[in-house]
Structures are given as structure tokens and as C-alpha cells.
Design an enzyme around this catalytic site. Sequence first.
Site, PDB file in Angstrom:
ATOM      1  N   GLU A  77    -101.433 -12.952 -70.480  1.00 48.29           N
ATOM      2  CA  GLU A  77    -100.524 -11.851 -70.402  1.00 48.29           C
ATOM      3  C   GLU A  77     -99.289 -12.696 -70.300  1.00 48.29           C
ATOM      4  O   GLU A  77     -98.863 -12.986 -69.018  1.00 48.29           O
ATOM      5  CB  GLU A  77    -100.780 -11.122 -69.221  1.00 48.29           C
ATOM      6  CG  GLU A  77     -99.780 -10.031 -69.076  1.00 48.29           C
ATOM      7  CD  GLU A  77    -100.046  -8.923 -67.766  1.00 48.29           C
ATOM      8  OE1 GLU A  77     -99.639  -7.697 -68.017  1.00 48.29           O
ATOM      9  OE2 GLU A  77    -100.284  -9.688 -67.099  1.00 48.29           O
ATOM     10  N   ASP A 117    -104.019 -12.785 -65.837  1.00 48.19           N
ATOM     11  CA  ASP A 117    -102.855 -11.807 -65.550  1.00 48.19           C
ATOM     12  C   ASP A 117    -101.650 -12.372 -65.122  1.00 48.19           C
ATOM     13  O   ASP A 117    -101.315 -13.528 -64.530  1.00 48.19           O
ATOM     14  CB  ASP A 117    -103.488 -11.107 -64.225  1.00 48.19           C
ATOM     15  CG  ASP A 117    -102.319  -9.892 -63.966  1.00 48.19           C
ATOM     16  OD1 ASP A 117    -102.193  -9.040 -64.590  1.00 48.19           O
ATOM     17  OD2 ASP A 117    -101.620 -10.130 -62.743  1.00 48.19           O
TER      18      ASP A 117
END
Length: 703
Positions: free
Chosen positions: A388, A351
Site C-alpha cells: 500500500e 499496510d
Amino acid sequence: MLTQWTPTLTTPSFTPVMPAAQRFMQFRYPLPYGALLQDGGVQFVVYSRSATAMRVLLYKRVTDREPYRVVDFNRVTDRWGDIWSLFVPDLEAGALYHFQADGPYAPERGHRFNRNARLIDPYARALAGQFQASEDGVIRPPKCVVIDDNFDWQGDRHLRRPLSESVIYEMHVRGFTKGASSEVEHPGTYLGVIEKIPYLQSLGVTAVELMPIHEFPTNGVFGSKLERPNYWGYDSLAFFSPHRGYQQGHEAGDQVRQFKEMVRALHAAGIEVILDVVFNHTAEGNHLGPTLSFKGLENRVYYMLNGDGTYKNYSGCGNTVNGNHPICREMIFHCLRHWVYNYHIDGFRFDLASILSRNRNGELVPNPPMVELIAEDPMLADTKIIAEAWDAAGAFQVGNFADKRWAEWNGHYRDDVRRFWRGDQGMIGPMATRLSGSSDLYQSSGRHPYHSINFITSHDGYTLNDLVSYEHKHNQANGEDNRDGENNNNGANYGVEGPTRRKHIVELRRRQAKNMMASLLLSEGTPMIVAGDEVLRTQRGNNNAYCQDNATSWFDWNLVEKNAEMLRFTQAIIGFRKAQPNVRRPSFLTGQAPHEGQIPDVSWYGPEGQGVNWSSPQKSLVCVLGTAGLDDPSARYIMLMLHAGGDSQDFTVPAAVRRLPWRLFVDTAADAPGDVYPGVNGPAVPAGGRVKLVHHSLRCYVA
């Protein structure tokens, strides 16, 4: 045989002197920190450079507010450099504990020690209980649990499926089975996921990507109920611990066993497990946030700080983990190995991974040590690593996050495919690039099409159904006056905002959903589907349902029957993709044929069957995938006709491939069962090679 070790025999990172058999038992744990179960007791190991004293608080029950015993580390014999190491005899698996540290409280210098704080071990293997109510101002967080990692894996090992052969299914453990419609024995749990494995097998996905299962708060730090519950889980408390909220029952530490049972069962079904990991911030928040763990042990090492001691905030969540400090690098490195070794995890999605590209001053740097360490670690060599490749402070590194090993969530793919099917001008070139595996982003760095994780929707944003039903976000239920969530969604409602009974709008929305699902699954690269998109799950326009632990976010299993047409459509194209090497090539398309007279590996045409004018305002495109460069005899020719215009459009099969025996595979404008032919045995192309596509539709022919 030794029955007890004295602290003078221990070191922070190495095993005590002991007989060979006992040494073997110790080395099965690859981590140097935390609560390490030994014969005769537990070794507690914690890092703190600036602490002046350290204690272990021991509890008998999860509900106990006060420890029954406090054990002090000896500053002379129990400290090795900046490592505090203490053996406590007569403790067993299941023992409950906190750390407590004395030290300076000088926020302007980065120190936030609080001698009364009960601290979660950064290396805790499990947590138990909740934050408890407090009248004395002392935060009482969940207890850390001593874990015995022994487990009967029954021969299970990592599946090692190539990324190029993967179909990823992003899902939330709790939300997948929490709703009453799931009809499982253990709703909202790891065990509930096991009960739904037959569904995952029928869908055909090869991997589940689990939204965060690392520990995160489920109630307020003083025991209060959260006004907006943390449903998604992007608020880590303990990186080494599977979330206790997804276990069946309340036995302390039993989530470890249940999580392993889930992984073992998924592997037995041929499904890999990828974890969404959040190494960019923690639940401790900014300078106004609580001291729960890292702040009370070595705040200025674990976090990026400004000159005045406040927190740099590249995560958008109040603080930023100092990922390229050697101590944090070591922790992340050990954490990943822990999940691979002790839980057989097959991969990780990082993330806000661009934060890992920032140095200790917060500056983006080339070849960041943490990113390189993850790529080169030998224990992670068989795992999938997915970035990401952006953060909340403006970094957007899609295409240049790293090279070789790293795959990326391809945000350009999401945006370009959405805009093409919405009918935006000038999108045939970008659409062709995304269908081909995004060579513009990944080829120059030595990567391959499969390093592009193609997605149209994710947990963060609209569902597929809502993407074609709403033009504006509807996040009022989140309690932030609709200010939260992305404003630029590239969605459309086709005449009515939200649900409607108007038949032509309902049909168009369903067609658009099929257009995008087919595009995703027939593109070069690695597709990722969000749980529920295959049955048109809705969040009623909420594009940031982070706090919606309710029917808004939960999988509605009634849709499996209600939208069986969309499910069948998705299953058929996934099955085709898995059988057809021509849509999952390991190398980029060239547009060339190796021999004269052969059909190139890819050819592009306009709807009239002639070469494409890439600067044309038209919204139609033909893609022909040849078998050049493929040795697999199962490879077949594929012809995609895509039409995003608002009127019908005549298409002509290009002369160069008109002789091939084309049969219809997909027609998104047709009613079921004519929308997809799983056996690729649909009608042949009419004589003359001319077909008409209605507005916003896609056809796929196979020869």
C-alpha cells in the site's frame, strides 16, 4: 543425552552445544528470539540495549493476575551484548509468561522503562487471555504462550500461483462468518472460514487476502470494554502471533493450530493465503499511550522519536515503527520468514508501506534497506509482496515505491475507474491506461501489468453497493461526528441518498456495479475484490467501519440468494478471466501487430468505429484486444464497448475487426440471464455492425 542446558552454554542467536539429534530439533526454528522450546525446558531470548535488569514472569493459568514464579536473568552470564538469553528448565509448550525490564525512565532521552510493567515478548508466538482489570495501576496484558510449532501439514506446500493468474479476495476472518446468516458451526473463526471454502471455490477466486490476523487488543488496557472496538485489527500487539479472538474455544495457544488448519484447507482447495501486515505502528500509541512491549524494552530503537522524546506519527495512529533501524529490520525479516515457514503463507500486503521507505529520521529515501531486504530475501522468493504505497503523512508512491518484485495497490486505478463510470469529463484516456495495466506507472521500473493490484473498493472506504448509492459518507455510528473517513470518494447516488425503491435508480445502480466489476475483471493487471461486493453488501454509507464489529461489517449471507444475479455475473467473468490469457498478459500492450495484416494486441476507437480523439469530451470508448504476442491457442479476440454518458449511444464495430465472428459475452444493461453468457455464446453482432448502448452500460464481445 543432555537433559538440561546451563546458561553458560547458550548464545543469543546460536544453539547451545548439544548432540547432533538435539541440534537438528533446535534448527527447525529459524528465529533467534522469543521463547524457544527445547528438550527439558524453554530458552527465553530478548533484546534490550539499555535495560539494567531483566526478568521472566511465569504464570500457571491465563486468568492469574500474578506470576507464580519470577526468574531473573543474570547480568553477567545471561547477557550477550544487547541480547538477554536464559534457559528455564522444566517448562513445556503452553507455558505462560511476560518479560519485565528495569532501566531508566527519561522520556526526553527516549527511555520509558517501567520496572513494574508486564511486557509482551516482541517475538511471542501466541497470546492468551485479555487485559485484566487493575486497581494498582499496573497493566496486565494478555499472556505470552510458549508454542510447539509441530503440525501435520499433510504434504502441504505453497501453491506458487503466478501473480498474473491471481484473483484476490480481501476478507475479514471474523466478519466473513460471524453473522447468524452464515449458518456455520464455528462462526467468526478460522474454522468458520474452512466451512465457507466451497463458496470461495464457486466464486473462483485464487487467493484470500486476510485483514490483520496479528494480535491486537480486544479490550481496554485496564480491562475495560472498548467504547469503539477494534474490528479491523490495524493495531498490532504481537507480530508473530495469530489473533486469539478468531480461535474456536479458549485453550491457550490453540489459535496456532486452528490457523494452520485453515491455511492447509485453503491450499487443498487451490486458494492461496495473503496476510495484511501492519509494520508501521503498534498498539502502544503516542507518549500518552501504555507501555505494553516495545516501549518497555528499547523505546528509542523500536520507534521514530522527535528530539523531545515524543513520537513521530507517519501512521496517523500515534507512533511509527522505526522500520529501517537494524534491530527493527531484523524483527520484520524474521517475522515474514516465520509466517512463510511455520504457516505456509503465500504473500503479504504491507499496510502504509511508504513508512518502510523512511529512514531513521523519517525521511523518504531511495532504495530503502527494508524494502530491498524483503524483495531479495531467498525464503520469500516464492511469495507475493504487495505495497500500500502511501502513508498518513503525505507520502504517495504509487508507481515508484520500488521495482522488480513489488506489486502495489493501484490507487490511480481505483480513482480513474470510479470517475469514468460516474461520467466525469476527460476520463477516456485515463480509463484506457488503467484497462491496459497502467504502463505509465510500472513499465519504466521494469515491472509488469500484474504488478498493478487493480481494485475499485477495499476494506477502507465504500463497498461497491455504497459507491453507487451514496454521495456522502455516513459515519455517525463511529462516534467521531462524521469527521473520520475519506471525504473524496468519487461516488454517486443517482438521485436518492441511500436505499430507494425507485425502479429506475435501482436498475441504474445495479448496472453501474456490474460496469465496475466487469471493468475490474477484464483489465490487464491483478484484480482484487472485497468480500461481499459480489453480492452487493452494504455498510449503509459508512466508509470507515473500523470499529463496527456488527452487522454493518459482517458478511450477510442472505444476499447470496437475494442478489444471485450479481453473484452469477461475477462468477462468470472470473471464470472467463481465468480461462482467457488475453486479459492477464505478462507484458504491456504495444498497439502493434508483429506481422502486416494482423490485428494489433490492442486498438482503441471511438463509438463511431474510428480512431479516438483523446481530447474529446465524449464518454464512450471501444477497446479491441488482439491475440498478437500470445502463443496460447485458447486466446480469443475481445471487444469492449464502454459508455459512461447519460444518454444512449450508437456504437459501430470498427471496420478492421468487423469480419470476426463476434458473440456477446457481457451486457450490463440486460436483465439476467442476458447480462452475461458464461459460455460466450450470446447473440452475434447485428448485420452492419451497429449496436446501441443505453446510458451507463458496458458490452463485451468475444470472437
